[in-house]
Design a protein around this motif. Sequence first.
Motif, PDB file in Angstrom:
ATOM      1  N   ILE A 188      -0.415   1.853  11.023  1.00 42.42           N
ATOM      2  CA  ILE A 188      -0.123   0.777  10.074  1.00 42.42           C
ATOM      3  C   ILE A 188      -0.148   1.296   8.643  1.00 42.42           C
ATOM      4  O   ILE A 188       0.742   0.984   7.830  1.00 42.42           O
ATOM      5  N   ALA A 189      -1.180   2.111   8.320  1.00 41.13           N
ATOM      6  CA  ALA A 189      -1.279   2.662   6.961  1.00 41.13           C
ATOM      7  C   ALA A 189      -0.103   3.582   6.652  1.00 41.13           C
ATOM      8  O   ALA A 189       0.386   3.625   5.517  1.00 41.13           O
ATOM      9  N   SER A 190       0.373   4.332   7.640  1.00 44.55           N
ATOM     10  CA  SER A 190       1.511   5.229   7.436  1.00 44.55           C
ATOM     11  C   SER A 190       2.765   4.446   7.068  1.00 44.55           C
ATOM     12  O   SER A 190       3.533   4.849   6.187  1.00 44.55           O
ATOM     13  N   VAL A 191       2.980   3.327   7.751  1.00 45.50           N
ATOM     14  CA  VAL A 191       4.125   2.469   7.429  1.00 45.50           C
ATOM     15  C   VAL A 191       3.988   1.939   6.001  1.00 45.50           C
ATOM     16  O   VAL A 191       4.973   1.867   5.246  1.00 45.50           O
ATOM     17  N   ALA A 192       2.765   1.581   5.603  1.00 46.49           N
ATOM     18  CA  ALA A 192       2.540   1.087   4.244  1.00 46.49           C
ATOM     19  C   ALA A 192       2.846   2.158   3.203  1.00 46.49           C
ATOM     20  O   ALA A 192       3.465   1.877   2.164  1.00 46.49           O
ATOM     21  N   VAL A 193       2.432   3.401   3.465  1.00 46.29           N
ATOM     22  CA  VAL A 193       2.745   4.499   2.532  1.00 46.29           C
ATOM     23  C   VAL A 193       4.249   4.671   2.414  1.00 46.29           C
ATOM     24  O   VAL A 193       4.800   4.828   1.312  1.00 46.29           O
ATOM     25  N   ALA A 194       4.944   4.652   3.544  1.00 51.51           N
ATOM     26  CA  ALA A 194       6.397   4.839   3.539  1.00 51.51           C
ATOM     27  C   ALA A 194       7.112   3.746   2.765  1.00 51.51           C
ATOM     28  O   ALA A 194       8.204   3.975   2.223  1.00 51.51           O
ATOM     29  N   ALA A 195       6.502   2.555   2.683  1.00 51.30           N
ATOM     30  CA  ALA A 195       7.140   1.426   2.003  1.00 51.30           C
ATOM     31  C   ALA A 195       6.652   1.254   0.567  1.00 51.30           C
ATOM     32  O   ALA A 195       7.036   0.273  -0.090  1.00 51.30           O
ATOM     33  N   ALA A 196       5.843   2.187   0.059  1.00 46.11           N
ATOM     34  CA  ALA A 196       5.207   2.020  -1.248  1.00 46.11           C
ATOM     35  C   ALA A 196       6.225   1.790  -2.364  1.00 46.11           C
ATOM     36  O   ALA A 196       7.130   2.608  -2.561  1.00 46.11           O
ATOM     37  N   PRO A 197       6.099   0.683  -3.146  1.00 48.06           N
ATOM     38  CA  PRO A 197       7.034   0.413  -4.238  1.00 48.06           C
ATOM     39  C   PRO A 197       6.611   1.036  -5.567  1.00 48.06           C
ATOM     40  O   PRO A 197       7.415   1.130  -6.484  1.00 48.06           O
ATOM     41  N   ASP A 198       5.327   1.434  -5.683  1.00 45.51           N
ATOM     42  CA  ASP A 198       4.832   1.993  -6.944  1.00 45.51           C
ATOM     43  C   ASP A 198       3.653   2.915  -6.655  1.00 45.51           C
ATOM     44  O   ASP A 198       3.122   2.932  -5.539  1.00 45.51           O
ATOM     45  N   PRO A 199       3.209   3.707  -7.664  1.00 39.12           N
ATOM     46  CA  PRO A 199       2.129   4.676  -7.431  1.00 39.12           C
ATOM     47  C   PRO A 199       0.831   4.045  -6.946  1.00 39.12           C
ATOM     48  O   PRO A 199       0.160   4.596  -6.074  1.00 39.12           O
ATOM     49  N   LEU A 200       0.436   2.894  -7.511  1.00 37.86           N
ATOM     50  CA  LEU A 200      -0.825   2.273  -7.124  1.00 37.86           C
ATOM     51  C   LEU A 200      -0.821   1.881  -5.645  1.00 37.86           C
ATOM     52  O   LEU A 200      -1.796   2.133  -4.917  1.00 37.86           O
ATOM     53  N   PHE A 201       0.261   1.274  -5.201  1.00 41.93           N
ATOM     54  CA  PHE A 201       0.377   0.886  -3.789  1.00 41.93           C
ATOM     55  C   PHE A 201       0.292   2.138  -2.909  1.00 41.93           C
ATOM     56  O   PHE A 201      -0.379   2.133  -1.866  1.00 41.93           O
ATOM     57  N   LEU A 202       0.973   3.198  -3.320  1.00 40.74           N
ATOM     58  CA  LEU A 202       0.958   4.445  -2.572  1.00 40.74           C
ATOM     59  C   LEU A 202      -0.460   4.983  -2.448  1.00 40.74           C
ATOM     60  O   LEU A 202      -0.896   5.379  -1.356  1.00 40.74           O
ATOM     61  N   VAL A 203      -1.194   5.019  -3.557  1.00 42.03           N
ATOM     62  CA  VAL A 203      -2.542   5.577  -3.567  1.00 42.03           C
ATOM     63  C   VAL A 203      -3.471   4.766  -2.678  1.00 42.03           C
ATOM     64  O   VAL A 203      -4.251   5.326  -1.893  1.00 42.03           O
ATOM     65  N   VAL A 204      -3.399   3.449  -2.765  1.00 43.15           N
ATOM     66  CA  VAL A 204      -4.246   2.593  -1.928  1.00 43.15           C
ATOM     67  C   VAL A 204      -3.917   2.799  -0.442  1.00 43.15           C
ATOM     68  O   VAL A 204      -4.820   2.922   0.405  1.00 43.15           O
ATOM     69  N   ALA A 205      -2.627   2.857  -0.126  1.00 48.22           N
ATOM     70  CA  ALA A 205      -2.228   3.059   1.273  1.00 48.22           C
ATOM     71  C   ALA A 205      -2.662   4.433   1.771  1.00 48.22           C
ATOM     72  O   ALA A 205      -3.079   4.581   2.932  1.00 48.22           O
TER      73      ALA A 205
END
Length: 455
Positions: free
Chosen positions: A87-104
Amino acid sequence: MQRLTPAQRLIVAVAVLASFVAFLDGTVVTVALPAISRELGGGLTTQQWAVDAYLVTLSSLILLAGSLSDAFGRVTIMRVGLIAFGIASVAVAAAPDPLFLVVARALQGAAGALLVPSSLALITATMRDEVQARAIGVWTACTTAAQLVGPLLGGLFVDFLSWRLVFLINVLPIAVTLLLLRRVQLPEHQRGAKVDWWGGALCAIGLAALVFALIEQPRLGWTAPAIWLSGLAGIALLFGFVARQRRIAEPMMPLQLFRVRNFAWGNLSTLFVYAALSLNGMVIGVYLQQGAGLGATQAGLASLPITILMVLLSSRAGSWAGKHGPRIFMTLGPALMAVGALLLLTVGSDFDYWWQVLPSMLVLGLGLSLTVAPLTSAVLGSIGAERSGIASAVNNAVSRVAGLFVIALLSTIVGGRLDLAGFHSAAVVTAALFAIGALVSWIGIRRPAQSAGGS
């Protein structure tokens, strides 16, 4: 030599696949960093956080996850970890901005922490003596391979598909592991097993606070309250973690293990060697693209000679270390890698991979092949079989923490920019770390007795 039974081979397959997922994702990101920062912005800081957000939670929770595995069952914890990682991997792949990416990425690391100790626990709970040693050897070789092939796989995905799909590489192995896991039958938990939630919180928050200070310091300065307050808080919390491990009856990290000479000195060598490997891996992956102008696949292929030499030589090095002791190999290997790192100083503005980088990769590969198996043998072989699981978890945590802090210091090491001068600075620091690892091994490691003790 005793053969593995079909049930034991199933256990090893599950353990390898589960750990492969976690370790692959720790390195596959390296060559994707330039593409990530181009699309999402944030420059070097985003690149540092994309790596360290994963390492913070992975390294700080890996010991806590060992306690969870004992309390709630190895199969259960591994299944939760695999699903959460997907689930977290899918979230990283869909990251719209740096903050979302870092949290995922942080959530991905937390899920990965559930996989490593539970996979080792599967092996240590079902196998003993020579069979267990062989299984741990296979596990170590495969997780090392995951870290080495990651940049190549990442490069192929970045160049021919998308950096976002890099983080979905693990979907297939996760699915296969979940299917195999249904066939594993184990007692699900130990009565009375306790989870040190406070210790886990002290370790995780302390590491996160200290890493935040180190990464953001070049941008904000040491006088900024957010920097010095978080730095001091991180140090205080980590001291609190160690103090708690000394005091409680069932610690996540039994400090008495460090009374065993080869375990203590082996982990200190691990700290310096894996800090150097993490620094070198990230700098090579990023600079070859941003500085030398190579594509992501070419940057991933740059380290392929290391992988080939590891495949050809690491098992032999393990056999040699069994005959002659690990000390000479744990000294010679990092010393060779220090030379390999210094060879990167030949990289100039007129870039030529074959003359400026390949010699370094060959020397680094030879040194790493001589180091990994003897290092693992020295650390795990110094501790009794009944505690090999926690010993391996501690050693894995040390190696992740080493990478965590050196990446956090990357901006300071390279002077704020990963240009040619910064690349050369990183090469010198990498060589120094390898050299210290060699010196530590020579001073501290001794040839183990015929039967290692270690409780």
